[in-house]
Enzyme design. Structure first.
Site, short mmCIF file in Angstrom:
data_model
loop_
_atom_site.label_atom_id
_atom_site.label_comp_id
_atom_site.label_asym_id
_atom_site.label_seq_id
_atom_site.Cartn_x
_atom_site.Cartn_y
_atom_site.Cartn_z
N ASP A 95 -14.94 0.61 7.64
CA ASP A 95 -13.51 0.48 7.85
C ASP A 95 -13.11 1.24 9.12
OD1 ASP A 95 -10.73 0.21 7.33
OD2 ASP A 95 -11.09 0.35 5.17
N ASP A 195 -8.48 -1.79 10.18
CA ASP A 195 -7.26 -1.38 9.50
C ASP A 195 -6.03 -1.76 10.33
OD1 ASP A 195 -6.16 0.31 7.30
OD2 ASP A 195 -5.47 1.56 8.95
N GLU A 245 -7.12 -6.45 8.98
CA GLU A 245 -6.00 -6.32 8.04
C GLU A 245 -4.72 -6.54 8.82
OE1 GLU A 245 -3.96 -3.18 4.92
OE2 GLU A 245 -4.58 -2.54 6.90
N HIS A 319 -7.34 -1.31 -2.50
CA HIS A 319 -6.94 0.08 -2.80
C HIS A 319 -5.45 0.33 -2.55
CE1 HIS A 319 -7.59 -0.31 1.42
NE2 HIS A 319 -6.95 0.83 1.63
N ASP A 320 -4.74 -0.66 -2.04
CA ASP A 320 -3.31 -0.50 -1.79
C ASP A 320 -2.45 -1.30 -2.76
OD1 ASP A 320 -3.84 1.01 0.53
OD2 ASP A 320 -3.90 -0.78 1.79
C1 GLC Z 1 -3.97 0.21 5.63
C2 GLC Z 1 -4.84 0.82 4.57
C3 GLC Z 1 -4.02 1.85 3.84
C4 GLC Z 1 -3.61 2.91 4.84
C5 GLC Z 1 -2.87 2.29 6.04
C6 GLC Z 1 -2.77 3.26 7.17
O1 GLC Z 1 -2.91 -0.51 5.13
O2 GLC Z 1 -5.35 -0.17 3.74
O3 GLC Z 1 -4.69 2.41 2.75
O4 GLC Z 1 -2.76 3.83 4.23
O5 GLC Z 1 -3.56 1.17 6.54
O6 GLC Z 1 -4.02 3.51 7.75
#
Ligand code: GLC
Length: 544
Positions: A95, A195, A245, A319-320
């Site tokens: 990641d 990310d 993402e 995880h979110d």
């Molecule tokens: C993404 C991750 C999340 C994190 C955010 C900031 O959305 O999945 O867990 O808090 O980015 O890095």
């Protein structure tokens, strides 16, 4: 690298398996559970960040991209994990958090000392101490700028104030980040998840957002495609699997991010289908799931990506996000059926599946009832914001319990023993309140389990090219209670038919399924052919 027929298993290391008995999951723990993942049939694991980090956002605040956070182990543990993964033929995806670093990163520390070179690694702006440069909001609540008195400047943080946004305009920053990718590639890593990669390009001029929170200025920002092409070219990303993402993105942009001709990324995560229970698009305002909208969004993205040569990552959980069975299925009598139905619906579509730890055994939301049980920075911030905005303690806790990212972060349930077999020590976060009886150990050898069902789905994808390579067409689009699609490839056809409700539903299903045979389903046999009915949360897969 072929990424169309793979299945990825996502690991949140802190909550996966504790190898050294301190209550926190770690790399040794992952190594010890790789056989389990291999048994499930996954080809890749994506591990969320375990790099050096003060853990303000559980590792998404990185202070050194090339070191392992001691809580998770050492580089030797990482190498041992890689060796075991390689021996099982499991690719490892890491990641990369490249929109921001922790404010404890050496670069930011130098910037704080007034070093001009490093100040230009971040986004600093002048301004008076009582007025931030713009009214943009941090995604974790509050203004997105933080003032540094001794520099008399503000820096931008789209996330927590300890996560300072990097200045991608600066070629040195881009070159540092490419080096990070090369470093991990040399260690044998076969994939990267980027990310919030679609927010890296900020506008040339910063201005107040009079109609929103600022996101329209930097989401899919002005130079994002240019930067991704450069990263792809200079870091040799065609040799690995990549997934971006994408926060609040658009279909048009995701086509560009993922169409192979653009040479940017293999695939993208988009989140529109996970906002169908947000009132007015606000995560902190609850509303029941709008299944009509869910269907429309999934259809639009499937068809739009196919038509224009893009590729979706398929997922319900990470995880979110809250647990899918608690959110879109049933946690009571139809727990098992609905968990299996949701998996069938999602993972046989066109795209690459991402299964999140615990989803394959039907783990449920945390069910916490006191704010002391929460650990997530976003949940804690919003608890304050919600109570300050006038909600009672009880109301605020209810919202948090539905929406908290901690729902997906409770320890993986391995056994029915102490701490669900996650650790011998009290875990860093409590178990889900509804964890009893739901564990891997009980399911691995049970043919009727959710685990066994996931395993069959993963296998089916591998054996039937129509799933990875076929086209998709939706049926019963107008019906809110049914999700149905046909996959086709060179005369091969597969129909996936799912009941989204807790009621028995009927229709002229048999006419569509004539001449086809049943491949799998979440009830021991199917009544579809005879009665034309689908039982509560029933899912069936047919093929010609
Ligand atoms: C993404 C991750 C999340 C994190 C955010 C900031 O959305 O999945 O867990 O808090 O980015 O890095």
């Amino acid at each position: 690298m072929n990424f169309k027929n793979i299945t990825v298993y996502q690991i949140y290391p802190k909550s996966f398996y504790d190898g050294n008995g301190d209550g926190v999951g770690d790399l040794q723990g992952i190594t010890r559970k790789l056989d389990y993942i291999h048994n499930l049939g996954a080809d890749f694991i994506w591990i969320t960040p375990f790099f050096r980090s003060p853990q303000r956002d559980n590792g998404y605040d990185i202070s050194n991209y090339r070191e392992i956070e001691p809580m998770y182990g050492t580089m030797a543990d990482f190498d041992a994990m890689m060796e075991k993964a390689n021996s099982l033929g499991i690719g490892v995806m890491l990641d990369m958090v490249f929109n921001h670093t922790s404010t404890e990163h050496e670069w930011f520390q130098k910037a704080l000392q007034g070093d001009k070179e490093y100040m230009d690694y971040y986004i600093f702006r002048d301004g008076s101490p009582d007025e931030p440069p713009t009214n943009w909001q941090s995604k974790f609540g509050g203004n997105a700028w933080e003032y540094v008195p001794h520099l008399k400047k503000w820096y931008l943080h789209l996330y927590d104030k300890t996560q300072a946004d990097l200045n991608w305009e600066n070629p040195k920053v881009r070159s540092e980040l490419k080096d990070v990718l090369r470093f991990w590639k040399q260690k044998g890593v076969k994939g990267f998840r980027f990310d919030v990669i679609n927010v890296i390009s900020k506008p040339e001029y910063f201005e107040n957002d009079t109609i929103g929170d600022g996101r329209r200025f930097y989401t899919d920002g002005p130079k994002v495609h240019e930067y991704l092409k450069e990263l792809h070219r200079d870091a040799g990303l065609d040799e690995v699997v990549t997934v971006g993402e994408m926060s609040s993105t658009s279909l048009e942009n995701c086509v560009r991010y993922t169409n192979p001709e653009e040479k940017e990324l293999s695939m993208s995560f988009s989140f529109h289908h996970l906002k169908v229970d947000y009132r007015d698009g606000d995560k902190w305002k609850l509303q029941p799931v709008d299944y009509r909208k869910l269907k429309d969004l999934l259809e639009t993205w499937q068809l739009g990506m196919e038509e224009n040569g893009g590729w979706n990552a398929l997922f319900w959980c990470n995880h979110d996000q809250p647990r899918t069975v608690s959110r879109f299925g049933d946690t009571g009598v139809y727990w098992k059926q609905s968990a299996k139905m949701l998996a069938t619906l999602m993972y046989l579509m066109r795209g690459t599946p991402y299964i999140y730890q615990g989803e394959e055994i039907g783990m449920k939301n945390a069910g916490f009832n006191s704010i002391q049980q929460y650990r997530d920075v976003e949940s804690l911030n919003y608890y304050k914001i919600l109570t300050q905005s006038g909600l009672s303690d009880k109301e605020a806790l209810h919202v948090i319990s539905e929406r908290s990212r901690d729902n997906g972060r409770t320890p993986m349930q391995w056994t029915d023993g102490d701490y669900a077999g996650f650790s011998h020590h009290e875990p860093w976060i409590g178990l889900s309140e509804d964890s009893k009886g739901i564990c891997a150990e009980n399911q691995i050898n049970d043919e009727d389990s959710i685990f066994a069902y996931f395993k069959s789905l993963v296998k089916l994808r591998k054996e039937n090219p129509v799933i990875a390579d076929g086209s998709i067409e939706f049926m019963y689009s107008e019906r809110e209670d049914i999700f149905c699609y046909r996959r086709s490839l060179e005369g091969r056809e597969m129909i996936v038919l799912c009941n989204l409700t807790a009621d028995t539903v009927s229709g002229d299903f048999a006419s569509h399924l004539a001449g086809m045979s049943r491949l799998m389903g979440n009830y021991p046999d199917s009544s579809v052919h005879s009665g034309g009915e689908l039982r509560p949360y029933e899912a069936v897969v047919y093929q010609n």
